[in-house]
Motif scaffolding. Structure first.
Motif, PDB file in Angstrom:
ATOM      1  N   ILE A 101       1.297  -1.502   0.095  1.00  8.42           N
ATOM      2  CA  ILE A 101      -0.369  -0.314   0.043  1.00  8.42           C
ATOM      3  C   ILE A 101       0.731   0.854   0.430  1.00  8.42           C
ATOM      4  O   ILE A 101       0.121   2.290  -1.198  1.00  8.42           O
ATOM      5  N   PHE A 102       2.042   1.168   0.614  1.00  6.23           N
ATOM      6  CA  PHE A 102       3.065   2.787   0.649  1.00  6.23           C
ATOM      7  C   PHE A 102       3.710   2.350  -0.554  1.00  6.23           C
ATOM      8  O   PHE A 102       4.153   3.917  -0.680  1.00  6.23           O
ATOM      9  N   ASP A 103       3.181   1.983  -1.996  1.00  5.35           N
ATOM     10  CA  ASP A 103       3.850   1.928  -3.060  1.00  5.35           C
ATOM     11  C   ASP A 103       2.967   2.778  -3.728  1.00  5.35           C
ATOM     12  O   ASP A 103       3.233   3.857  -4.167  1.00  5.35           O
ATOM     13  N   ILE A 104       2.534   3.595  -3.325  1.00  8.18           N
ATOM     14  CA  ILE A 104       0.383   4.057  -3.676  1.00  8.18           C
ATOM     15  C   ILE A 104       0.380   5.122  -2.968  1.00  8.18           C
ATOM     16  O   ILE A 104      -0.334   6.002  -3.759  1.00  8.18           O
ATOM     17  N   ALA A 105       0.725   5.263  -1.783  1.00  6.73           N
ATOM     18  CA  ALA A 105       0.470   5.758  -0.737  1.00  6.73           C
ATOM     19  C   ALA A 105       1.112   7.453  -0.964  1.00  6.73           C
ATOM     20  O   ALA A 105       2.651   7.727  -1.357  1.00  6.73           O
ATOM     21  N   ASP A 106       0.443   8.654  -0.686  1.00  7.63           N
ATOM     22  CA  ASP A 106       0.722   9.862  -1.250  1.00  7.63           C
ATOM     23  C   ASP A 106       2.050  10.138   0.287  1.00  7.63           C
ATOM     24  O   ASP A 106       2.416  11.125   0.964  1.00  7.63           O
ATOM     25  N   PHE A 107       0.932  10.223   1.505  1.00 10.32           N
ATOM     26  CA  PHE A 107       2.229  10.362   2.791  1.00 10.32           C
ATOM     27  C   PHE A 107       0.983   8.749   4.045  1.00 10.32           C
ATOM     28  O   PHE A 107       0.156   8.136   4.183  1.00 10.32           O
ATOM     29  N   GLY A 108       2.335   7.841   3.933  1.00  8.08           N
ATOM     30  CA  GLY A 108       2.692   7.106   4.397  1.00  8.08           C
ATOM     31  C   GLY A 108       3.029   6.807   5.846  1.00  8.08           C
ATOM     32  O   GLY A 108       4.040   7.441   6.533  1.00  8.08           O
ATOM     33  N   ILE A 109       2.746   6.542   7.165  1.00  8.26           N
ATOM     34  CA  ILE A 109       3.098   5.439   7.885  1.00  8.26           C
ATOM     35  C   ILE A 109       3.291   4.270   8.644  1.00  8.26           C
ATOM     36  O   ILE A 109       2.054   3.628   8.346  1.00  8.26           O
ATOM     37  N   VAL A 110       4.036   4.288   9.325  1.00 10.20           N
ATOM     38  CA  VAL A 110       4.986   3.222   9.134  1.00 10.20           C
ATOM     39  C   VAL A 110       4.292   3.207  10.938  1.00 10.20           C
ATOM     40  O   VAL A 110       5.590   3.444  11.812  1.00 10.20           O
ATOM     41  N   GLY A 111       3.351   2.314  11.316  1.00 12.93           N
ATOM     42  CA  GLY A 111       3.158   2.307  13.072  1.00 12.93           C
ATOM     43  C   GLY A 111       1.871   1.357  12.881  1.00 12.93           C
ATOM     44  O   GLY A 111       1.175   1.138  12.328  1.00 12.93           O
ATOM     45  N   ASP A 112       1.614   1.646  14.438  1.00  4.67           N
ATOM     46  CA  ASP A 112       0.306   1.319  14.965  1.00  4.67           C
ATOM     47  C   ASP A 112      -1.145   1.805  14.468  1.00  4.67           C
ATOM     48  O   ASP A 112      -1.117   3.318  15.611  1.00  4.67           O
ATOM     49  N   VAL A 113      -1.683   1.270  14.180  1.00  6.73           N
ATOM     50  CA  VAL A 113      -3.080   1.760  14.048  1.00  6.73           C
ATOM     51  C   VAL A 113      -3.643   2.257  15.488  1.00  6.73           C
ATOM     52  O   VAL A 113      -4.417   3.648  14.897  1.00  6.73           O
ATOM     53  N   PHE A 114      -3.586   1.906  16.430  1.00 10.74           N
ATOM     54  CA  PHE A 114      -4.230   1.591  17.251  1.00 10.74           C
ATOM     55  C   PHE A 114      -3.480   3.209  18.576  1.00 10.74           C
ATOM     56  O   PHE A 114      -3.912   3.260  19.185  1.00 10.74           O
ATOM     57  N   THR A 115      -2.134   3.288  18.097  1.00  7.71           N
ATOM     58  CA  THR A 115      -1.791   4.795  18.612  1.00  7.71           C
ATOM     59  C   THR A 115      -1.577   6.071  17.879  1.00  7.71           C
ATOM     60  O   THR A 115      -2.266   6.778  17.738  1.00  7.71           O
ATOM     61  N   VAL A 116      -1.268   5.874  16.221  1.00  8.06           N
ATOM     62  CA  VAL A 116      -1.993   6.534  15.499  1.00  8.06           C
ATOM     63  C   VAL A 116      -2.921   8.010  15.148  1.00  8.06           C
ATOM     64  O   VAL A 116      -2.785   8.741  15.036  1.00  8.06           O
ATOM     65  N   VAL A 117      -3.495   6.616  15.265  1.00  2.34           N
ATOM     66  CA  VAL A 117      -5.537   7.362  14.669  1.00  2.34           C
ATOM     67  C   VAL A 117      -5.957   7.788  16.084  1.00  2.34           C
ATOM     68  O   VAL A 117      -6.338   8.802  15.449  1.00  2.34           O
ATOM     69  N   PRO A 118      -5.570   7.283  17.443  1.00  2.00           N
ATOM     70  CA  PRO A 118      -6.368   8.090  17.923  1.00  2.00           C
ATOM     71  C   PRO A 118      -5.892   9.613  18.267  1.00  2.00           C
ATOM     72  O   PRO A 118      -6.514  10.635  18.815  1.00  2.00           O
ATOM     73  N   GLN A 119      -4.425   9.989  17.605  1.00  2.00           N
ATOM     74  CA  GLN A 119      -3.434  11.187  18.132  1.00  2.00           C
ATOM     75  C   GLN A 119      -4.630  11.849  16.738  1.00  2.00           C
ATOM     76  O   GLN A 119      -4.280  13.030  17.515  1.00  2.00           O
ATOM     77  N   LEU A 120      -4.529  11.273  15.744  1.00  2.00           N
ATOM     78  CA  LEU A 120      -4.767  11.969  14.932  1.00  2.00           C
ATOM     79  C   LEU A 120      -6.311  12.655  14.791  1.00  2.00           C
ATOM     80  O   LEU A 120      -6.212  14.286  15.006  1.00  2.00           O
ATOM     81  N   ILE A 121      -7.299  11.443  15.482  1.00  2.00           N
ATOM     82  CA  ILE A 121      -8.456  11.998  16.122  1.00  2.00           C
ATOM     83  C   ILE A 121      -8.891  12.842  16.200  1.00  2.00           C
ATOM     84  O   ILE A 121      -9.711  14.195  16.773  1.00  2.00           O
ATOM     85  N   GLU A 122      -7.942  13.406  17.870  1.00  2.00           N
ATOM     86  CA  GLU A 122      -7.688  14.581  18.566  1.00  2.00           C
ATOM     87  C   GLU A 122      -7.074  15.768  18.093  1.00  2.00           C
ATOM     88  O   GLU A 122      -7.246  16.973  18.258  1.00  2.00           O
ATOM     89  N   ALA A 123      -5.913  15.668  16.686  1.00  2.00           N
ATOM     90  CA  ALA A 123      -5.290  16.425  16.599  1.00  2.00           C
ATOM     91  C   ALA A 123      -6.699  17.028  15.580  1.00  2.00           C
ATOM     92  O   ALA A 123      -6.893  18.253  15.039  1.00  2.00           O
ATOM     93  N   LEU A 124      -7.013  16.149  14.650  1.00  2.00           N
ATOM     94  CA  LEU A 124      -8.298  16.926  14.168  1.00  2.00           C
ATOM     95  C   LEU A 124      -9.220  17.720  15.105  1.00  2.00           C
ATOM     96  O   LEU A 124      -9.746  18.754  14.349  1.00  2.00           O
ATOM     97  N   GLY A 125      -9.908  17.154  16.532  1.00  2.00           N
ATOM     98  CA  GLY A 125     -11.038  17.817  16.636  1.00  2.00           C
ATOM     99  C   GLY A 125     -10.105  19.126  17.360  1.00  2.00           C
ATOM    100  O   GLY A 125     -11.141  20.452  17.534  1.00  2.00           O
ATOM    101  N   LYS A 126      -8.916  19.260  17.750  1.00  2.00           N
ATOM    102  CA  LYS A 126      -8.221  20.545  18.414  1.00  2.00           C
ATOM    103  C   LYS A 126      -8.734  21.684  17.009  1.00  2.00           C
ATOM    104  O   LYS A 126      -9.155  22.617  17.546  1.00  2.00           O
ATOM    105  N   ARG A 127      -8.358  20.738  15.590  1.00  2.00           N
ATOM    106  CA  ARG A 127      -8.625  22.237  14.693  1.00  2.00           C
ATOM    107  C   ARG A 127     -10.316  22.502  14.538  1.00  2.00           C
ATOM    108  O   ARG A 127      -9.932  23.518  14.038  1.00  2.00           O
TER     109      ARG A 127
END
Lengths: 324, 256
Positions: free
Chosen positions: A296-322
């Motif tokens: 999937i990273f071969d076609i991704a404009d922005f790829g994150i190698v990481g755990d969805v269970f830590t990255v996504v909650p942080q993203l949701i929080e950041a989206l909420g702040k914005r």
């Protein structure tokens, strides 16, 4: 200018389905748009106002009491009659379950060519040129219907975003009757209650999809939380569907739905070709996966190698702040 | 009951699939050819009826010589016989010609019920079953999630974009079934051995009383272009702040 017919689907109770605006706009690119609709007697006036608001120059109502009782046969007969009366250069339908069956039968009955799952239409004189997106967008194919018959075209739902101005249509009403023994019969309709106010996956501008990496049906809620934070539709890879996390109707890929959103977020999806074929025409692709080697990273404009269970909650929080 | 199941050979969906950009046709050499998985389900629906009732199941396919493989697999799963419509004049057939030829083969064979997959995984059109039904002059019910057989009729539940519709049709009829319909059986060793002795007839257009030159193309491909491959963009390893970085990326692209 010749006529172009747009076939308008309705619910069992006669409401216009949401593909109508797209189809009338598509027809207007090919000729004078005529909305063709099958309705119970007496419903023509109300439909004319609604379809005029979507840009129909003429509304052709085929009146029948058989509409809710027979599967697609009255609709095919209505288009056959409208075609004989108006000699259109094109007949445009939704590439829906009903639309396909109606279009297939109509093409054989009218001895004319059928172009299906089209994503764009244009006219060169009276010749209809249809664009197909093949193998999940890997190839673009243009095709025409040579000869004198109308081109019958089914349009992928959500593919054409153009809308046209409202018009004041003329109304033509004709009765239509079909032999009930030659058709399948409808015994009952069960329209599914819309359980969520999330956007529909087909034609969605933002999609968040989850894969096997979510690990369980309960964990799949993370996909839904991010989708809601982004106002996105929820999709899934085939692996997630096969594992039972989500129903098959959410499947994005070669054997599921093909999406082409502005933003596609892939969570825990490895990106097998099977899946990529259903989403690789997305404008921006974001992928989060633990496996740095995931295709999937071969076609991704922005790829994150990481755990969805830590990255996504942080993203949701950041989206909420914005949003605050 | 005489049941004809339509099977199609398609490029494997788990591999890369290509069109020849000069001819616009499928590049058959570029990928593994397999029986379309949806057709295995269609065959399973027929075989489940045959398991408990008196029925003859015929697998029908149209295509080049390689199609023999998918028909042999259908026989190994349990079909009684197979029909292969093969003619060089059929190369590059569009929907209209495919439906006309299959309908002619079905008419020649005779049938009570035709079962197809709802849509092939390569073309994704989903219109052939309805087109065949129109040629045959019989009712069609496409996209059935389930099908129930009676001696004179088929009833089923059809899922569409809005919900479900309960439908029935008197035989003879044409139906197509979805992924929800049935889990296909695996051919066992006994089935594979028996398949070698089952009849597999090859019919040409002449056998069907059709003339290859008599088909005017009803559609014509005017151009085929390959989309440039996507390239990878930014790739980061999460060190504790990736969620915030992604939010920045989305904001910068005006995606939120």
């Amino acid at each position: 200018m010749s006529h172009a017919l747009a076939f308008i689907e309705t619910s069992a109770s006669g409401e216009v389905r949401n593909t109508a605006a797209m189809l009338i706009a598509a027809a207007s690119q090919l000729g004078t748009p005529v909305a063709v609709v099958v309705a119970a007697p007496g419903n023509g006036e109300a439909l004319t106002a609604q379809l005029g608001a979507l840009g129909a120059a003429q509304v052709y109502v085929a009146e029948t009491d058989q509409a809710g009782g027979l599967l697609v046969a009255p609709q095919v007969a209505a288009l056959e009659a409208a075609s004989a009366a108006l000699h259109p250069s094109a007949i445009v339908l939704a590439h829906s379950i009903d639309g396909r069956e109606i279009a297939g039968r109509l093409a054989v009955r009218l001895h004319t060519g059928l172009l299906v799952d089209v994503v764009e239409v244009r006219a060169d004189g009276d010749v209809v040129i249809a664009t197909h997106s093949v193998f999940g967008g890997a190839f673009t194919v243009e095709a025409i219907v040579p000869g004198s018959g109308p081109a019958i075209v089914t349009v992928r739902q959500g593919a054409i975003e153009t809308r046209i101005d409202a018009a004041t249509p003329t109304l033509t009403t004709e009765p239509v009757t079909v032999d009930p023994t030659s058709a399948a019969a409808i015994d009952a309709f069960h329209d599914a209650a819309v359980a969520t106010d999330r956007p529909e996956l087909r034609g969605a501008t933002r999609v968040v999809s989850g894969g096997r990496g979510l690990g369980s049906q309960a964990n799949f809620a993370l996909v839904e939380q991010l989708a809601d934070a982004l106002g996105a539709a929820v999709g899934a890879s085939r692996a997630a569907v096969d594992a039972g996390y989500v129903p098959q109707t959410s499947q994005v890929g070669q054997t599921g739905i093909t999406v082409s959103p502005q933003l596609y977020v892939a969570l825990g999806i490895s990106g097998a070709i099977q899946h990529r074929a259903g989403m690789q025409t997305a404008k921006t692709i974001v992928a989060i996966n633990k496996d740095a080697e995931a295709p999937i990273f071969d076609i991704a404009d922005f790829g994150i190698v990481g755990d969805v269970f830590t990255v996504v909650p942080q993203l949701i929080e950041a989206l909420g702040k914005r949003a605050d | 009951m005489k049941i004809i199941v339509l099977v199609k050979q398609v490029p494997d969906t788990w591999g890369e699939r290509t069109l020849n950009t000069v001819t616009g046709q499928l590049d058959r050499a570029a990928s593994d050819a397999v029986i379309d998985e949806i057709d295995e389900r269609a065959l399973e629906v027929a075989l489940q009826y045959k398991d408990a009732n008196d029925a003859e199941v015929i697998a029908l396919s149209m295509g080049p010589s390689s199609v023999t493989e998918v028909l042999r697999k259908s026989l190994a799963m349990g079909a009684d016989s197979a029909l292969h419509v093969k003619d060089d004049a059929l190369s590059g057939s569009d929907l209209s010609r495919t439906a006309a030829v299959l309908a002619a083969a079905i008419t020649k064979s005779g049938f009570d019920l035709v079962i197809a997959g709802n849509e092939a995984t390569d073309g994704r059109g989903g219109v052939i079953p309805a087109m065949i039904a129109e040629h045959l002059g019989v009712p069609s019910m496409t996209y059935l999630d389930s099908a129930e057989f009676a001696a004179d009729r088929i009833s089923g539940v059809r899922g569409d974009e809005h919900g479900t519709v309960a439908v029935h049709a008197m035989l003879p009829a044409v139906i197509s079934v979805t992924e929800a319909s049935a889990e296909p059986r695996f051919p066992n060793f006994k089935g594979i051995m028996k398949a070698k002795k089952k009849p597999l007839d090859v019919w040409t257009l002449a056998d069907l009383g059709l003339d290859g030159s008599g088909f005017a193309p009803s559609t014509e491909v005017t151009s085929t272009t390959e989309r440039p491959a996507r390239t990878a963009g930014t790739k980061i390893v999460d060190t504790g702040n990736a969620g915030n970085e992604l939010a920045e990326f989305l904001a910068a692209g005006r995606l939120i």
